[in-house]
Design an enzyme around this catalytic site. Structure first.
Site, PDB file in Angstrom:
ATOM      1  N   HIS A 111      65.700  48.477  58.090  1.00 30.03           N
ATOM      2  CA  HIS A 111      64.304  47.905  57.817  1.00 30.03           C
ATOM      3  C   HIS A 111      64.081  47.359  59.071  1.00 30.03           C
ATOM      4  O   HIS A 111      63.481  45.956  59.099  1.00 30.03           O
ATOM      5  CB  HIS A 111      64.241  46.978  56.607  1.00 30.03           C
ATOM      6  CG  HIS A 111      64.022  47.910  54.942  1.00 30.03           C
ATOM      7  ND1 HIS A 111      63.265  48.680  54.620  1.00 30.03           N
ATOM      8  CD2 HIS A 111      65.248  48.145  54.604  1.00 30.03           C
ATOM      9  CE1 HIS A 111      63.602  49.120  53.883  1.00 30.03           C
ATOM     10  NE2 HIS A 111      64.687  49.344  53.302  1.00 30.03           N
ATOM     11  N   GLU A 133      69.521  49.660  52.094  1.00 31.82           N
ATOM     12  CA  GLU A 133      68.770  50.998  52.624  1.00 31.82           C
ATOM     13  C   GLU A 133      69.100  50.914  54.183  1.00 31.82           C
ATOM     14  O   GLU A 133      68.052  51.691  54.625  1.00 31.82           O
ATOM     15  CB  GLU A 133      67.445  51.111  52.517  1.00 31.82           C
ATOM     16  CG  GLU A 133      66.953  51.412  50.898  1.00 31.82           C
ATOM     17  CD  GLU A 133      65.548  51.795  50.675  1.00 31.82           C
ATOM     18  OE1 GLU A 133      65.073  52.669  49.979  1.00 31.82           O
ATOM     19  OE2 GLU A 133      64.123  50.249  51.228  1.00 31.82           O
ATOM     20  N   ASP A 183      60.229  43.939  57.773  1.00 28.46           N
ATOM     21  CA  ASP A 183      60.602  44.926  57.885  1.00 28.46           C
ATOM     22  C   ASP A 183      59.684  46.227  58.683  1.00 28.46           C
ATOM     23  O   ASP A 183      59.461  45.805  59.863  1.00 28.46           O
ATOM     24  CB  ASP A 183      59.551  45.806  55.937  1.00 28.46           C
ATOM     25  CG  ASP A 183      60.401  46.125  55.669  1.00 28.46           C
ATOM     26  OD1 ASP A 183      60.566  47.829  55.901  1.00 28.46           O
ATOM     27  OD2 ASP A 183      60.611  46.033  54.583  1.00 28.46           O
TER      28      ASP A 183
HETATM   29  C1  ACM Z   1      64.336  47.826  47.909  1.00 31.73           C
HETATM   30  O1  ACM Z   1      63.785  48.360  47.262  1.00 31.73           O
HETATM   31  N1  ACM Z   1      64.804  48.768  49.426  1.00 31.73           N
HETATM   32  C2  ACM Z   1      65.252  46.954  47.770  1.00 31.73           C
END
Ligand code: ACM
Length: 767
Positions: free
Chosen positions: A276, A339, A205
């Site tokens: 991420h 995201e 991440d």
């Molecule tokens: C997530 O909670 N961004 C998959």
């Protein structure tokens, strides 16, 4: 198999909760099965069988049976030490026998049966996994009652069990905070005891890269370390930064994979792309869009850094996937996809040229192209791809599985398009959302995901027809660890909600019965304690609220799960004989109230004790106050001290204000506010403009008191540049023209980023 449970129990009702008060047919001494998850089919029969420390445990031929026998013994631990006799012949009776039965058509590899009569216990399955689950159920039968006596009289019964779903998952985020291999093993043990079989391991991440990839050494020399925000990242003595680092070596990963496999848990590793990705880009800036150096992030939320889609980056990602395919033998690899805000791709001429060159449909098309390319690579290595539901935005390879997290809608769309689906909606199954509104909760997101919400989640939405519903592989709960600095917090978040997840995942829909679940849950608590699992105490402890009333105090007690609360007002510890709480208590001052939850005459959690005086009623902590708008409320930990306990604050980071509704302000001369200061350590991409802050009038802003969130100004006090050495300040605001009763709103003005003031306590000081 038609699920059916016949459990002839004598039941009584107590405060709305079904309370089992007697065992089978009144036959004292026979335990009542307390199984979690509830089996598909269980019939209790007349008769019983007593298991003692000397009851032989017979596992016939072969290493698999021997292994399950050993595992069964380990499951019981010290609670019921059984002799392990591995004699081959199990037909003589008065014993426990594990065996394979190849003559039956088992519903799945997870299926098993248990038969108990006066001659003994027979556990059968067609597969090692089913036999293991039979051992789990038998261990739960043996630990359904008192453990003290050293022997257990089991009811005669027949269990025929198989799961509803094949994907019974838990995700652990080891990127935001890192857990030791031993901690992960403890979690795997507890998962297996609940028949969960998928461990989704979030390994990369913005805040950390957690495994080595040959040829890319900086992933685990740079990408695995961040400097935590604020005081937590500085050595107070030297003023030097103290990095937070960690990764799992290949040997450790192999160890965890083998440990999980022995418990019939498959690991689904996740490498999140294209967003991420900051930790990897910090290690190798050429993987990013700008090529400029970035630091591994120490902020939470949605970071804008994306991988670029250059050929060299795709080869890097294929190296990563090759390593993943080598280390993790399971079928699925999770490629993230969530995201990934596309601002950087949109702003980059190079990325736009790449979109043009590949002929894909804009930025979403480029993400889909990256996923398709990795899917081809992974398919060639015998793997299937799974990703978060954003991957549906572009053209998706038919074999890709979708993990639905932004509600269930993505899962519905995916199933209708013929993709397999795992349901993991944030509002029902995210375990970083807090489970109670207790002031003793850990840091996290105070939008609650209660035990009941988890229990009531239905993985197959009604909008799917029977054929589409076959695409729902199962369910998964996710433990995101931004706010879980310790493994104790991971355990608090996961337990007991993981038990509700297990029943959703395993038990037939017709078997789901929340009241029955709450009957069985208390038996899980000593099992967890014996395994070294520190489950959350908060669901089992009364929440105390109070109001000054008629010169005394009115106290309300609320047990989050509805278990019976007993209380005392004389300073003594509550017992099973103490009065039960039914309705709010009007008590004279001063008074000390102790309250505790009980089930079946035994305490469930530690007692909660509160001393009320006239002065204590004029003081409230942040947990006892409302917020004005609830734009983005978080329960945040202080940034220091670096080691040891830290304060925790409830704060709406987009509209930081605290409101004491109907505050008794008559005769109040001064309002005293104790405030702390924490880093504003959030990356919120497109949401950031939603943040509200009131302009400051003086250099460092002011503490502002109002009658109502946007109401009349009651007092204002300038803020200092810095808090005191302990990280806190205490400000005193003289009140003028306050109403006798008002909604006292407390704010700190100014845009104080990169830090923010947070309220710890407010106290009304009388004239
Ligand atoms: C997530 O909670 N961004 C998959």
């Amino acid at each position: 198999m038609k699920p059916r449970i016949v459990v002839p129990l004598v039941a009584t009702f107590c405060l709305g909760l079904l309370s089992v008060s007697a065992a089978w047919a009144g036959d004292a001494g026979i335990v009542t099965p307390k199984l979690l998850p509830q089996p598909a089919h269980m019939v209790l029969k007349p008769g019983s069988f007593e298991v003692t420390a000397d009851t032989p445990l017979r596992a016939a031929d072969g290493p698999v049976l021997r292994q399950v026998g050993m595992q069964f013994k380990a499951m019981l631990g010290d609670r019921l030490p059984l002799r392990l006799d591995l004699a081959k012949d199990g037909s003589h009776g008065n014993n426990i026998v594990f065996g394979f039965d190849g003559t039956r058509a088992w519903a799945s590899p997870d299926a098993y049966s248990i038969d108990i009569d006066e001659h003994g216990v027979r556990v059968h399955a067609g597969d090692a996994k089913g036999l293991y689950y039979g051992a789990v159920t038998l261990a739960q039968l043996l630990t359904s009652g008192d453990a003290e006596s050293g022997s257990v009289r089991l009811p005669a019964l027949h269990i025929d069990d198989a799961p509803r779903f094949s994907w019974r998952g838990l995700m652990l985020d080891s990127a935001r905070h890192f857990q030791s291999v031993d901690d992960i093993k403890r979690l795997l043990d507890a998962m297996a005891q609940l028949k969960l079989d998928v461990f989704h391991w979030h390994l990369t991440d913005d805040q950390g890269w957690r495994f080595p990839v040959p040829g890319w050494p900086k992933l685990t020399t740079i990408g695995d370390c961040r400097i935590p925000s604020g005081d937590g990242g500085i050595d107070a003595a030297t003023g030097k930064p103290v990095p937070y680092c960690g990764f799992y070596s290949e040997a450790q990963i192999r160890d965890v994979v083998a440990y999980a496999a022995a418990r019939h848990i498959v690991i689904v590793p996740e490498v999140d792309i294209p967003g991420h990705a900051t930790a990897a880009i910090a290690a190798y800036p050429q993987l990013g869009v700008s090529g400029q150096p970035v630091a591994v992030s120490s902020e939470w939320g949605v970071n804008v850094n994306l991988f670029n889609a250059d050929e060299a980056t795709m080869r890097f990602l294929e190296d990563v996937m090759g390593q993943v395919a080598k280390l993790f033998p399971g079928r699925y690899v999770h490629i993230g996809g969530d995201e990934a805000v596309k601002d950087q791709w949109k702003a980059s001429a190079k990325m736009q040229a790449r979109i043009h060159e590949l002929g894909v449909n804009g930025e979403e098309g480029l993400q889909a192209w990256m996923i398709a390319r990795l899917e081809r690579y992974l398919s060639a290595h015998g793997k299937r791809v799974i990703g978060w539901d954003e991957i549906l935005a572009g053209k998706l390879p038919p074999s890709a599985t979708v993990m639905s997290w932004r509600g269930s809608e993505g899962g519905v769309d995916a199933a209708k398009q013929g993709h397999d689906v795992v349901m993991a909606p944030a509002g029902d199954l995210y375990l970083d959302y807090l489970q109670t509104d207790s002031p003793n909760e850990i840091p996290g997101r105070p939008s609650l995901v209660t035990l009941k919400q988890v229990y009531d989640f239905e993985p197959v939405p009604k909008t799917l027809d029977a054929q589409q519903a076959t695409h729902i592989l199962g369910v998964q709960a996710n433990v995101w660890t931004e706010h879980m600095r310790t493994f104790a917090r991971v355990q608090h978040a996961a337990f007991p909600r993981i038990a509700a997840l297990a029943e959703v995942a395993w038990s037939a829909k017709s078997q789901r019965d929340y009241a029955g679940f709450l009957q069985r849950l208390p038996a899980m608590l000593p099992r967890w304690s014996a395994q070294g699992i520190a489950y959350a105490a908060t669901p089992f402890q009364p929440i105390v609220t109070s109001e000054a009333r008629d010169g005394g105090v009115e106290v309300t007690l609320r047990e989050p799960l509805g278990y019976t609360v007993r209380y005392t007002t004389d300073g003594s510890a509550p017992t099973a004989m103490s009065p039960a709480y039914y309705t709010s208590l009007g008590l004279p001052l001063p008074v000390t109230l102790s309250a505790q939850a009980f089930f079946d005459g035994r305490p469930l959690g530690a007692a909660v004790t509160r001393a009320f005086t006239a002065a204590s009623l004029r003081s409230r902590s942040d947990e006892e106050l409302a917020t004005c708008s609830r734009k983005l409320v978080l329960r945040l930990e202080d940034d220091g001290p670096r080691t040891g306990d830290r304060a925790i604050f409830n704060v709406d980071i987009f509209d930081p204000c605290w409101s004491w509704q109907r505050a008794p302000l008559a005769d109040i001369a001064t309002v005293e506010v104790r405030a702390g200061r924490i880093p504003y350590f959030f990356q919120l991409a497109h949401d950031e403009p939603s943040r509200v802050f009131k302009p400051a009038q003086t250099a460092y802003g002011e503490l502002e008191l109002r009658d109502g969130c946007d109401g009349r100004l009651l007092a204002t006090v300038p803020l200092p540049a810095q808090p005191d050495a302990d990280g806190f300040i205490t400000l005193r605001a003289p009140l003028q023209n306050a109403p006798a009763i008002g909604d006292l709103c407390i704010r700190f003005t100014g845009d104080t980023r990169p830090t923010m003031w947070v309220l710890d306590r407010v106290t009304l000081v009388p004239r």
